[in-house]
Design a protein around this motif. Sequence first.
Motif, PDB file in Angstrom:
ATOM      1  N   LEU A  63       1.583   8.221  -6.176  1.00 29.02           N
ATOM      2  CA  LEU A  63       0.455   9.084  -6.521  1.00 29.02           C
ATOM      3  C   LEU A  63       0.964  10.496  -6.823  1.00 29.02           C
ATOM      4  O   LEU A  63       1.935  10.965  -6.215  1.00 29.02           O
ATOM      5  CB  LEU A  63      -0.542   9.119  -5.364  1.00 29.02           C
ATOM      6  CG  LEU A  63      -1.278   7.799  -5.085  1.00 29.02           C
ATOM      7  CD1 LEU A  63      -2.136   7.927  -3.830  1.00 29.02           C
ATOM      8  CD2 LEU A  63      -2.141   7.401  -6.277  1.00 29.02           C
ATOM      9  N   SER A 121       0.133   2.352   9.923  1.00 25.17           N
ATOM     10  CA  SER A 121      -0.856   1.281   9.757  1.00 25.17           C
ATOM     11  C   SER A 121      -0.466   0.035  10.537  1.00 25.17           C
ATOM     12  O   SER A 121      -1.305  -0.580  11.213  1.00 25.17           O
ATOM     13  CB  SER A 121      -1.037   0.954   8.270  1.00 25.17           C
ATOM     14  OG  SER A 121       0.173   0.481   7.697  1.00 25.17           O
ATOM     15  N   LEU A 159       0.828  -1.208   0.000  1.00 25.41           N
ATOM     16  CA  LEU A 159       0.000   0.000   0.000  1.00 25.41           C
ATOM     17  C   LEU A 159       0.861   1.256   0.000  1.00 25.41           C
ATOM     18  O   LEU A 159       0.599   2.205  -0.754  1.00 25.41           O
ATOM     19  CB  LEU A 159      -0.911  -0.017   1.233  1.00 25.41           C
ATOM     20  CG  LEU A 159      -1.831   1.189   1.419  1.00 25.41           C
ATOM     21  CD1 LEU A 159      -2.801   1.309   0.254  1.00 25.41           C
ATOM     22  CD2 LEU A 159      -2.592   1.083   2.741  1.00 25.41           C
ATOM     23  N   GLY A 160       1.901   1.268   0.839  1.00 26.98           N
ATOM     24  CA  GLY A 160       2.754   2.452   0.938  1.00 26.98           C
ATOM     25  C   GLY A 160       3.521   2.727  -0.339  1.00 26.98           C
ATOM     26  O   GLY A 160       3.690   3.887  -0.737  1.00 26.98           O
ATOM     27  N   TRP A 179      -0.189  13.334  -6.047  1.00 25.42           N
ATOM     28  CA  TRP A 179      -0.478  14.372  -5.067  1.00 25.42           C
ATOM     29  C   TRP A 179       0.762  14.885  -4.360  1.00 25.42           C
ATOM     30  O   TRP A 179       0.865  16.050  -4.006  1.00 25.42           O
ATOM     31  CB  TRP A 179      -1.469  13.846  -4.014  1.00 25.42           C
ATOM     32  CG  TRP A 179      -2.714  13.275  -4.615  1.00 25.42           C
ATOM     33  CD1 TRP A 179      -3.267  13.588  -5.825  1.00 25.42           C
ATOM     34  CD2 TRP A 179      -3.544  12.266  -4.048  1.00 25.42           C
ATOM     35  NE1 TRP A 179      -4.401  12.845  -6.048  1.00 25.42           N
ATOM     36  CE2 TRP A 179      -4.605  12.014  -4.962  1.00 25.42           C
ATOM     37  CE3 TRP A 179      -3.526  11.542  -2.859  1.00 25.42           C
ATOM     38  CZ2 TRP A 179      -5.606  11.101  -4.730  1.00 25.42           C
ATOM     39  CZ3 TRP A 179      -4.526  10.628  -2.616  1.00 25.42           C
ATOM     40  CH2 TRP A 179      -5.553  10.408  -3.539  1.00 25.42           C
ATOM     41  N   ILE A 190       6.810   8.844   2.289  1.00 23.59           N
ATOM     42  CA  ILE A 190       5.395   8.463   2.275  1.00 23.59           C
ATOM     43  C   ILE A 190       5.256   6.980   2.618  1.00 23.59           C
ATOM     44  O   ILE A 190       4.373   6.575   3.381  1.00 23.59           O
ATOM     45  CB  ILE A 190       4.777   8.755   0.896  1.00 23.59           C
ATOM     46  CG1 ILE A 190       4.841  10.262   0.580  1.00 23.59           C
ATOM     47  CG2 ILE A 190       3.348   8.250   0.833  1.00 23.59           C
ATOM     48  CD1 ILE A 190       4.077  11.132   1.548  1.00 23.59           C
ATOM     49  N   ARG A 191       6.157   6.175   2.081  1.00 16.37           N
ATOM     50  CA  ARG A 191       6.095   4.735   2.327  1.00 16.37           C
ATOM     51  C   ARG A 191       6.284   4.410   3.798  1.00 16.37           C
ATOM     52  O   ARG A 191       5.523   3.615   4.378  1.00 16.37           O
ATOM     53  CB  ARG A 191       7.165   4.042   1.480  1.00 16.37           C
ATOM     54  CG  ARG A 191       7.287   2.545   1.700  1.00 16.37           C
ATOM     55  CD  ARG A 191       8.157   1.926   0.615  1.00 16.37           C
ATOM     56  NE  ARG A 191       8.727   0.659   1.021  1.00 16.37           N
ATOM     57  CZ  ARG A 191      10.027   0.438   1.238  1.00 16.37           C
ATOM     58  NH1 ARG A 191      10.895   1.425   1.095  1.00 16.37           N
ATOM     59  NH2 ARG A 191      10.468  -0.752   1.596  1.00 16.37           N
ATOM     60  N   THR A 227       7.963  13.288  -2.779  1.00 18.84           N
ATOM     61  CA  THR A 227       8.572  11.972  -2.974  1.00 18.84           C
ATOM     62  C   THR A 227       9.836  12.064  -3.818  1.00 18.84           C
ATOM     63  O   THR A 227      10.858  11.438  -3.515  1.00 18.84           O
ATOM     64  CB  THR A 227       7.566  11.014  -3.637  1.00 18.84           C
ATOM     65  OG1 THR A 227       6.395  10.939  -2.831  1.00 18.84           O
ATOM     66  CG2 THR A 227       8.169   9.626  -3.775  1.00 18.84           C
ATOM     67  N   ALA A 281       1.047   4.138  -2.823  1.00 19.19           N
ATOM     68  CA  ALA A 281       0.677   5.507  -2.465  1.00 19.19           C
ATOM     69  C   ALA A 281       1.795   6.499  -2.770  1.00 19.19           C
ATOM     70  O   ALA A 281       1.535   7.646  -3.135  1.00 19.19           O
ATOM     71  CB  ALA A 281       0.318   5.571  -0.986  1.00 19.19           C
ATOM     72  N   SER A 282       3.044   6.059  -2.645  1.00 17.19           N
ATOM     73  CA  SER A 282       4.167   6.972  -2.886  1.00 17.19           C
ATOM     74  C   SER A 282       4.275   7.397  -4.347  1.00 17.19           C
ATOM     75  O   SER A 282       4.965   8.371  -4.655  1.00 17.19           O
ATOM     76  CB  SER A 282       5.475   6.317  -2.435  1.00 17.19           C
ATOM     77  OG  SER A 282       5.787   5.191  -3.237  1.00 17.19           O
ATOM     78  N   ILE A 314       3.179   5.423   5.937  1.00 11.59           N
ATOM     79  CA  ILE A 314       2.045   4.504   5.822  1.00 11.59           C
ATOM     80  C   ILE A 314       2.349   3.166   6.501  1.00 11.59           C
ATOM     81  O   ILE A 314       1.509   2.614   7.224  1.00 11.59           O
ATOM     82  CB  ILE A 314       1.679   4.300   4.343  1.00 11.59           C
ATOM     83  CG1 ILE A 314       1.092   5.595   3.775  1.00 11.59           C
ATOM     84  CG2 ILE A 314       0.702   3.141   4.167  1.00 11.59           C
ATOM     85  CD1 ILE A 314       0.786   5.546   2.299  1.00 11.59           C
TER      86      ILE A 314
END
Length: 549
Positions: free
Chosen positions: A93, A116, A86-87, A95, A108-109, A100, A90-91, A112
């Motif tokens: 993305l 989590s 997931l991380g 946004w 970001i990784r 990053t 997400a990294s 997350i």
Amino acid sequence: MPRRVLSHPLSLLLLVTALFTFLIQSGELGTSDTTHRLQVTHSLWTGQPQVFPDEYPEFGLRGRGGRLYAWYGIGQSLLMLPADLLGTAASHLPWWSAYTNSEADPSIRSIIVSISTNVIVNVFTAFAAFHLLGLFGFSPRESVIGTLTLLCATTHLHYAQNMTENNYILLLTLTGFALHLQWLKTASQHALFWGSAALGLNLLTRLTTVLDILGVAFFILLALVFTRHEVSQSAHPPSSSKQTMLACLSGGTFRTYLLTAFPVYAAFFLLDRLYQYIRFDSWTNTYISVFAQEHREMNPALPADFPFNGSWIHGGIDSGILGPLFAPAKSIFLFDPMILLSLLLAVLLWKKISPAMRAFLVATFAMLAAYILFYANYLWWAGDFAWGDRYISSIVELATLLAIPLAIRYRQALGRTLCYLAILITAASIAIQVASLAFWLPLEIYQMNTFGPHTWVVFLRLKNIVAFTLGKRQAWGLNTPTMFSDPWDAAHITTWNFLPSLLRHICAAPLWVVYVLYVVWFAAALALCFASVKLARAVRSASAAPAKA
């Protein structure tokens, strides 16, 4: 239906646990050990190496085909696999592409993965502790308070922020105890199987958790012996649960235990050996033996028994036996004062508590002694960079589980003085664990290079908090040279160790992002206050219900 769920003490306990665990996160993985384990996780599905060449020989071992492999078991790496998937996604993305691409910290990784994983492990630990306390016969009120004490008044709180393997090990051991006790009380083979699976899974994280397997087996034996002794001394017929436990003394039940548990343990041990064979082409050795061999090749002056060439007792309070008890920088009585209360109550209430509780206390203290003895001559017996003694902290936390529930249940028998003492120890324990969250853990370790190895770390942490709050670090001589020898470390030990503060201090994220995080943080804090009030009311209602009936 949601309203009914959110009025149940257990549901609210899990919500409170999730919220405060979220609030204490820094977004970092906590230690280099966990960072290396996350790289092993990444290697499982990306094809990247477990260890990069520039990390060797400081980290990593030569294994099959001359490739570099991480030491450690694979358990925590498997735990982080879903979060890493997931991380990583997400990294990528758009946004936060600017953040990053700048290789900013924390990534970001890691944000997350750490948040989590820590939240999930803590929530499941709360569930397992609540369930185990209920099986011991404690009320919902006693179980809720006992669970929160475990989570917030022991070193468990520190490791919920700094993600080593400790809390994961505790979760699995707690689950093993709970399900084995459920098997004793109900004769459920499903409980026995899954309890054995939890303990077996621990072997993939740290092979020394075989002591936990032995400890749970010892607990079962003691519970049965103590129950039989109590029933034989009592003039009243045994309860249904005690009758079930007495039936377990039959040879057929022991056979069921061996046929159910042993194959599960053997399967997980085989998986550990398979992982060892894949890395180091051996079914019988451990990564410690490979580590020792490589280091003796690099330094022939090392003794033949390295790294188990430490001192059992001749090193004084810095030795492997006395150190966990009395060393100012590692003593369990300083870092986990609840253990003192647990010891005291075990002695004072021995004749009043149930056979299962007696068995649990004896088994956990025996496990603690076994762990201390096992690591006694290990050169790094305390786990190096850690808050307290990392190798025994999980079992210390487990040994304190019954302390507060027992103090609440037997408060009249204990008297006012002992109740006040229990409150004082608990308050001091909470203060110590909250203080441990304030700064990244290497702060005092760096300062000890100047102040000396016998520094009272807990009190130094409190001094650091006051000095940082008042802006007196330099004036009080707390800015030591080694603190600033590594720029990355210096940036992390000179600010509050919470995600919004860290991002603002590092200055890599846009300021508006930091402000948004502060809003989220305060919103979560308000939600925690609201949920805590609801939990207190739900617990009072649950306690009053039997009285009304």
